[in-house]
Motif scaffolding. Sequence first.
Motif, PDB file in Angstrom:
ATOM      1  N   LYS A  47       0.905  -1.166   0.000  1.00 28.85           N
ATOM      2  CA  LYS A  47       0.000   0.000   0.000  1.00 28.85           C
ATOM      3  C   LYS A  47       0.935   1.205   0.000  1.00 28.85           C
ATOM      4  CE  LYS A  47      -4.161   1.578   2.481  1.00 28.85           C
ATOM      5  NZ  LYS A  47      -4.128   2.915   2.112  1.00 28.85           N
ATOM      6  N   ILE A  48       0.835   1.993  -1.057  1.00 19.72           N
ATOM      7  CA  ILE A  48       1.804   3.082  -1.239  1.00 19.72           C
ATOM      8  C   ILE A  48       1.221   4.398  -0.722  1.00 19.72           C
ATOM      9  CG2 ILE A  48       3.158   4.385  -2.950  1.00 19.72           C
ATOM     10  CD1 ILE A  48       3.032   1.771  -4.684  1.00 19.72           C
ATOM     11  N   ASP A  49       1.985   5.043   0.144  1.00 22.10           N
ATOM     12  CA  ASP A  49       1.594   6.348   0.681  1.00 22.10           C
ATOM     13  C   ASP A  49       2.182   7.420  -0.243  1.00 22.10           C
ATOM     14  OD1 ASP A  49       1.242   8.692   2.023  1.00 22.10           O
ATOM     15  OD2 ASP A  49       1.976   7.948   3.962  1.00 22.10           O
ATOM     16  N   LYS A  82       4.370  10.300   0.920  1.00 23.47           N
ATOM     17  CA  LYS A  82       5.792  10.067   1.221  1.00 23.47           C
ATOM     18  C   LYS A  82       6.590   9.727  -0.039  1.00 23.47           C
ATOM     19  CE  LYS A  82       5.262   8.209   5.912  1.00 23.47           C
ATOM     20  NZ  LYS A  82       5.385   6.969   6.679  1.00 23.47           N
ATOM     21  N   CYS A  83       5.923   9.339  -1.103  1.00 17.28           N
ATOM     22  CA  CYS A  83       6.606   8.818  -2.301  1.00 17.28           C
ATOM     23  C   CYS A  83       7.374   9.921  -3.047  1.00 17.28           C
ATOM     24  CB  CYS A  83       5.569   8.186  -3.227  1.00 17.28           C
ATOM     25  SG  CYS A  83       6.266   7.583  -4.773  1.00 17.28           S
ATOM     26  N   ALA A  84       8.625   9.597  -3.416  1.00 18.20           N
ATOM     27  CA  ALA A  84       9.460  10.554  -4.162  1.00 18.20           C
ATOM     28  C   ALA A  84       9.506  10.186  -5.651  1.00 18.20           C
ATOM     29  CB  ALA A  84      10.865  10.568  -3.570  1.00 18.20           C
ATOM     30  N   TYR A  85       8.732   9.192  -6.043  1.00 18.74           N
ATOM     31  CA  TYR A  85       8.651   8.743  -7.452  1.00 18.74           C
ATOM     32  C   TYR A  85      10.029   8.360  -8.003  1.00 18.74           C
ATOM     33  CZ  TYR A  85       4.182  10.902  -6.626  1.00 18.74           C
ATOM     34  OH  TYR A  85       2.973  11.220  -6.060  1.00 18.74           O
ATOM     35  N   CYS A  86      10.829   7.729  -7.161  1.00 21.47           N
ATOM     36  CA  CYS A  86      12.185   7.360  -7.582  1.00 21.47           C
ATOM     37  C   CYS A  86      12.182   6.146  -8.517  1.00 21.47           C
ATOM     38  CB  CYS A  86      13.043   7.058  -6.353  1.00 21.47           C
ATOM     39  SG  CYS A  86      12.479   5.591  -5.460  1.00 21.47           S
ATOM     40  N   GLY A  87      11.130   5.352  -8.475  1.00 23.28           N
ATOM     41  CA  GLY A  87      11.030   4.194  -9.375  1.00 23.28           C
ATOM     42  C   GLY A  87      11.698   2.929  -8.868  1.00 23.28           C
ATOM     43  N   ARG A  88      12.251   2.975  -7.633  1.00 15.81           N
ATOM     44  CA  ARG A  88      12.948   1.792  -7.099  1.00 15.81           C
ATOM     45  C   ARG A  88      11.994   0.595  -6.977  1.00 15.81           C
ATOM     46  NH1 ARG A  88      16.828  -1.138  -7.215  1.00 15.81           N
ATOM     47  NH2 ARG A  88      17.837  -1.927  -5.333  1.00 15.81           N
ATOM     48  N   CYS A  89      10.779   0.846  -6.526  1.00 15.62           N
ATOM     49  CA  CYS A  89       9.816  -0.254  -6.348  1.00 15.62           C
ATOM     50  C   CYS A  89       9.512  -0.929  -7.689  1.00 15.62           C
ATOM     51  CB  CYS A  89       8.532   0.237  -5.688  1.00 15.62           C
ATOM     52  SG  CYS A  89       7.800   1.666  -6.492  1.00 15.62           S
ATOM     53  N   ARG A  90       9.396  -0.117  -8.743  1.00  8.47           N
ATOM     54  CA  ARG A  90       9.126  -0.681 -10.077  1.00  8.47           C
ATOM     55  C   ARG A  90      10.313  -1.536 -10.535  1.00  8.47           C
ATOM     56  NH1 ARG A  90      11.118   0.817 -14.512  1.00  8.47           N
ATOM     57  NH2 ARG A  90      11.743   2.851 -13.730  1.00  8.47           N
ATOM     58  N   LYS A 130       2.679   9.765 -10.156  1.00  9.07           N
ATOM     59  CA  LYS A 130       1.656   8.769  -9.788  1.00  9.07           C
ATOM     60  C   LYS A 130       2.311   7.395  -9.687  1.00  9.07           C
ATOM     61  CE  LYS A 130      -2.612   7.521  -9.216  1.00  9.07           C
ATOM     62  NZ  LYS A 130      -3.086   7.823  -7.860  1.00  9.07           N
ATOM     63  N   THR A 131       1.979   6.636  -8.677  1.00  7.26           N
ATOM     64  CA  THR A 131       2.400   5.229  -8.634  1.00  7.26           C
ATOM     65  C   THR A 131       1.156   4.378  -8.833  1.00  7.26           C
ATOM     66  OG1 THR A 131       2.201   5.300  -6.247  1.00  7.26           O
ATOM     67  CG2 THR A 131       4.421   5.471  -7.121  1.00  7.26           C
ATOM     68  N   LEU A 132       1.281   3.389  -9.684  1.00  5.50           N
ATOM     69  CA  LEU A 132       0.140   2.516  -9.977  1.00  5.50           C
ATOM     70  C   LEU A 132       0.480   1.100  -9.527  1.00  5.50           C
ATOM     71  CD1 LEU A 132      -0.483   3.724 -13.634  1.00  5.50           C
ATOM     72  CD2 LEU A 132      -1.833   4.339 -11.626  1.00  5.50           C
ATOM     73  N   CYS A 191      12.048   0.386  -0.709  1.00  7.52           N
ATOM     74  CA  CYS A 191      11.604   1.783  -0.842  1.00  7.52           C
ATOM     75  C   CYS A 191      12.446   2.688   0.073  1.00  7.52           C
ATOM     76  CB  CYS A 191      10.128   1.905  -0.485  1.00  7.52           C
ATOM     77  SG  CYS A 191       9.593   3.639  -0.442  1.00  7.52           S
ATOM     78  N   PRO A 192      13.184   3.646  -0.498  1.00  7.93           N
ATOM     79  CA  PRO A 192      14.084   4.471   0.331  1.00  7.93           C
ATOM     80  C   PRO A 192      13.328   5.470   1.203  1.00  7.93           C
ATOM     81  CG  PRO A 192      14.175   5.186  -1.965  1.00  7.93           C
ATOM     82  CD  PRO A 192      13.297   3.981  -1.931  1.00  7.93           C
ATOM     83  N   GLU A 193      12.067   5.715   0.908  1.00  8.74           N
ATOM     84  CA  GLU A 193      11.297   6.724   1.640  1.00  8.74           C
ATOM     85  C   GLU A 193      10.385   6.108   2.704  1.00  8.74           C
ATOM     86  OE1 GLU A 193      11.913   9.881   1.016  1.00  8.74           O
ATOM     87  OE2 GLU A 193      13.221   9.409  -0.687  1.00  8.74           O
ATOM     88  N   GLY A 194      10.379   4.821   2.814  1.00  5.93           N
ATOM     89  CA  GLY A 194       9.454   4.177   3.752  1.00  5.93           C
ATOM     90  C   GLY A 194       8.005   4.473   3.387  1.00  5.93           C
ATOM     91  N   ALA A 195       7.752   4.573   2.070  1.00  6.34           N
ATOM     92  CA  ALA A 195       6.407   4.961   1.619  1.00  6.34           C
ATOM     93  C   ALA A 195       5.486   3.764   1.397  1.00  6.34           C
ATOM     94  CB  ALA A 195       6.528   5.766   0.321  1.00  6.34           C
ATOM     95  N   ILE A 196       6.050   2.554   1.562  1.00  6.24           N
ATOM     96  CA  ILE A 196       5.222   1.364   1.283  1.00  6.24           C
ATOM     97  C   ILE A 196       5.034   0.544   2.548  1.00  6.24           C
ATOM     98  CG2 ILE A 196       5.022  -0.746  -0.079  1.00  6.24           C
ATOM     99  CD1 ILE A 196       6.767   0.489  -2.190  1.00  6.24           C
TER     100      ILE A 196
HETATM  101  S1  SF4 Z   1      10.313   3.091  -4.096  1.00  3.95           S
HETATM  102 FE1  SF4 Z   1       9.069   4.253  -2.630  1.00  3.95          FE
HETATM  103  S2  SF4 Z   1       9.593   6.345  -3.042  1.00  3.95           S
HETATM  104 FE2  SF4 Z   1      10.323   5.211  -4.797  1.00  3.95          FE
HETATM  105  S3  SF4 Z   1       8.621   5.284  -6.258  1.00  3.95           S
HETATM  106 FE3  SF4 Z   1       8.342   3.457  -5.071  1.00  3.95          FE
HETATM  107  S4  SF4 Z   1       6.988   4.043  -3.396  1.00  3.95           S
HETATM  108 FE4  SF4 Z   1       7.789   5.919  -4.265  1.00  3.95          FE
END
Ligand code: SF4
Length: 284
Positions: free
Chosen positions: A61-63, A66-74, A94-96, A112-117
Amino acid sequence: MIISVASGKGGTGKTTVAVNLALSINDNVQFLDCDAEEPNAHIFLKPEIKKTAKVFIPVPKIDEAKCAYCGRCREVCVYNAIAVIPPSAGRKGKTLFFPNLCHGCGSCSYFCPEGAIKEVNREIGEIETGYAGSIEFAHGRLNIGEAMAPPVIREIKKHIKTECTVIIDAPPGTSCPVVETLKRSDYCVLVTEPTPFGLNDLMLAVEVLRKLKIPFGVVINRADLGDEKTDLYCDKENIPILMRIPFKKEIAMAYSKGEPIVMAFPEYKKEFIKLYEDIAGQVQ
Ligand code: SF4
Ligand code: SF4
């Protein structure tokens, strides 16, 4: 001893062999139907279900706050269950998340480097357990529209009691759910029919079992139809043919009424007992 019954494809009589084998062994038998997409052993064993438990997988569940849209999760999601659209020209990012592709591996939240998930549970199916006479029974069922059978199979297999003779009805085919089902088996019975399609699927299943290093043998169903090629293949590959089930109208009729062969025609019981003894002899 854990005996799996598998087949390269559906409709070869795999459930028939698994059910009749279980009913022919005297006692201390456990039956697990791991065909979570289409369980049907219960039609023949008619178990009394005592317990039902939901199966969940952890999904992200992505917050977005907090998300910086870095793309690491993808990047870390090998199943393409996440897409990240970075912000651009005054547009918010946007994260989908595509839940049906998610295997619940946890990589995205871990990296996730931001602890957004954070992880939340998503229900994908259920397990039912009970008894068919003296046989302990368990099967699982994926919820409609779900495709992730392995977590349900893992849950079913948590019920394995190694002190029992465990008969596992595997899903058809040779993909992930089958591999998940076959792991830890002491022996696998491959059910096939003597046709070109049957042989092709048998050969694929043999490859999987050799990779998994699980001993196996073949049961030929509808053995008097088709050709000699299955016999020749097994002979050349040194694969034991454990049993041949003839094509008989009375067997087909019993099947269509949901009656196990050994209940409708007790004279077949000795053949299934011999099948069990042959397997036990090869495992020891
Ligand atoms: S890894 Fe975390 S901060 Fe980066 S895009 Fe995904 S949810 Fe956002
Ligand atoms: S839990 Fe695993 S499979 Fe699911 S979205 Fe995250 S990385 Fe992908």
